[in-house]
Design a protein around this motif. Structure first.
Motif, PDB file in Angstrom:
ATOM      1  N   ALA A  66      -6.421   5.586   7.163  1.00  0.00           N
ATOM      2  CA  ALA A  66      -6.283   5.999   8.563  1.00  0.00           C
ATOM      3  C   ALA A  66      -7.231   7.149   8.886  1.00  0.00           C
ATOM      4  O   ALA A  66      -7.893   7.146   9.930  1.00  0.00           O
ATOM      5  CB  ALA A  66      -4.836   6.394   8.853  1.00  0.00           C
ATOM      6  N   ASN A  67      -7.320   8.120   7.991  1.00  0.00           N
ATOM      7  CA  ASN A  67      -8.223   9.256   8.218  1.00  0.00           C
ATOM      8  C   ASN A  67      -9.671   8.797   8.282  1.00  0.00           C
ATOM      9  O   ASN A  67     -10.430   9.247   9.136  1.00  0.00           O
ATOM     10  CB  ASN A  67      -8.050  10.313   7.119  1.00  0.00           C
ATOM     11  CG  ASN A  67      -6.737  11.056   7.237  1.00  0.00           C
ATOM     12  OD1 ASN A  67      -6.116  11.079   8.294  1.00  0.00           O
ATOM     13  ND2 ASN A  67      -6.306  11.655   6.143  1.00  0.00           N
ATOM     14  N   ALA A  68     -10.051   7.898   7.373  1.00  0.00           N
ATOM     15  CA  ALA A  68     -11.429   7.398   7.364  1.00  0.00           C
ATOM     16  C   ALA A  68     -11.732   6.633   8.641  1.00  0.00           C
ATOM     17  O   ALA A  68     -12.803   6.798   9.239  1.00  0.00           O
ATOM     18  CB  ALA A  68     -11.659   6.512   6.144  1.00  0.00           C
ATOM     19  N   LEU A  69     -10.813   5.783   9.069  1.00  0.00           N
ATOM     20  CA  LEU A  69     -11.012   5.016  10.302  1.00  0.00           C
ATOM     21  C   LEU A  69     -11.075   5.926  11.519  1.00  0.00           C
ATOM     22  O   LEU A  69     -11.934   5.760  12.394  1.00  0.00           O
ATOM     23  CB  LEU A  69      -9.907   3.974  10.474  1.00  0.00           C
ATOM     24  CG  LEU A  69      -9.956   2.790   9.520  1.00  0.00           C
ATOM     25  CD1 LEU A  69      -8.689   1.947   9.629  1.00  0.00           C
ATOM     26  CD2 LEU A  69     -11.183   1.930   9.775  1.00  0.00           C
ATOM     27  N   TYR A  84       0.846  -1.183   0.000  1.00  0.00           N
ATOM     28  CA  TYR A  84       0.000   0.000   0.000  1.00  0.00           C
ATOM     29  C   TYR A  84       0.883   1.234   0.000  1.00  0.00           C
ATOM     30  O   TYR A  84       1.884   1.291   0.713  1.00  0.00           O
ATOM     31  CB  TYR A  84      -0.912   0.034   1.240  1.00  0.00           C
ATOM     32  CG  TYR A  84      -1.958  -1.050   1.241  1.00  0.00           C
ATOM     33  CD1 TYR A  84      -3.198  -0.822   0.670  1.00  0.00           C
ATOM     34  CD2 TYR A  84      -1.709  -2.304   1.796  1.00  0.00           C
ATOM     35  CE1 TYR A  84      -4.166  -1.809   0.652  1.00  0.00           C
ATOM     36  CE2 TYR A  84      -2.668  -3.297   1.776  1.00  0.00           C
ATOM     37  CZ  TYR A  84      -3.892  -3.043   1.205  1.00  0.00           C
ATOM     38  OH  TYR A  84      -4.854  -4.016   1.181  1.00  0.00           O
ATOM     39  N   GLY A  85       0.503   2.226  -0.792  1.00  0.00           N
ATOM     40  CA  GLY A  85       1.227   3.489  -0.819  1.00  0.00           C
ATOM     41  C   GLY A  85       0.914   4.301   0.415  1.00  0.00           C
ATOM     42  O   GLY A  85      -0.116   4.129   1.069  1.00  0.00           O
ATOM     43  N   ALA A  86       1.799   5.239   0.726  1.00  0.00           N
ATOM     44  CA  ALA A  86       1.625   6.079   1.917  1.00  0.00           C
ATOM     45  C   ALA A  86       0.333   6.895   1.835  1.00  0.00           C
ATOM     46  O   ALA A  86      -0.382   7.028   2.835  1.00  0.00           O
ATOM     47  CB  ALA A  86       2.832   7.001   2.091  1.00  0.00           C
ATOM     48  N   ASP A  87       0.034   7.426   0.640  1.00  0.00           N
ATOM     49  CA  ASP A  87      -1.188   8.228   0.510  1.00  0.00           C
ATOM     50  C   ASP A  87      -2.436   7.382   0.708  1.00  0.00           C
ATOM     51  O   ASP A  87      -3.416   7.823   1.306  1.00  0.00           O
ATOM     52  CB  ASP A  87      -1.237   8.940  -0.842  1.00  0.00           C
ATOM     53  CG  ASP A  87      -1.220   7.991  -2.025  1.00  0.00           C
ATOM     54  OD1 ASP A  87      -0.638   6.889  -1.904  1.00  0.00           O
ATOM     55  OD2 ASP A  87      -1.800   8.347  -3.079  1.00  0.00           O
TER      56      ASP A  87
END
Length: 179
Positions: free
Chosen positions: A15-18, A6-9
């Motif tokens: 992470a933001n969604a979670l 998985y790419g960092a973006d």
């Protein structure tokens, strides 16, 4: 362990969604909420695929030469705050009944490559000025067979609708392969 890199973006988006949805929950509550959301999402995807299969069956049974479309889920528009203006909804449903404007819009999609997104006035149809339309063609034997689309408010959850339309069109194409 994961099956792909998985790419960092991409990880940051997840992470933001979670964090936005689940921050501050206890681990047991978080696990239950995640499981419930996965079951709910799978149910929605399954229903969408069933609807798409039904629409494809209706569209392909005896209508090969007739330019038409199959409509389902119109009542879902009532669930959006932006779509509570009764006269606007009436005009939209009238346009859906008349079919001609939407068929012209879908014809544009048939002649374009890949997914098309029309936001508000971009569609060129007054009745859709406060709506968005996300469309993707589906194929039979490499030839465009039709268009799958979603009409919703201009502030719809594009991050969920775009992959859903794309994947449903892909699965519909796969299911319609000539044997």
């Amino acid at each position: 362990n994961v099956e792909r890199d998985y790419g960092a973006d991409e990880l940051e988006r997840y992470a933001n969604a979670l964090n936005e949805r689940y921050a501050g929950r206890e681990l047991v509550s978080l696990r239950r909420a995640l499981q419930d959301d996965v079951v709910d999402a799978q149910s929605r995807v399954n229903q969408t695929l069933r609807d798409a299969a039904t629409m494809a069956e209706q569209a392909l049974s005896g209508h090969e030469q007739q330019q038409d479309y199959v409509l389902a889920g119109g009542s879902n528009l009532l669930g959006f705050q932006e779509m509570t203006d009764v006269s606007r909804l009436r005009n939209l449903f009238d346009a859906l009944d008349r079919k001609q404007d939407l068929l012209s819009l879908f014809d544009q999609t048939l002649n374009a490559q890949g997914m098309q997104i029309f936001i508000g006035e971009e569609s060129g149809y007054k009745v859709l000025d406060e709506c968005s339309v996300v469309t993707s063609p589906y194929y039979v034997d490499g030839q465009v067979a039709g268009v799958l689309g979603v009409i919703g408010p201009t502030r719809m959850a594009y991050h969920r609708i775009i992959p859903l339309v794309s994947e449903t069109a892909r699965l519909l194409s796969a299911g319609l392969k000539a044997e």
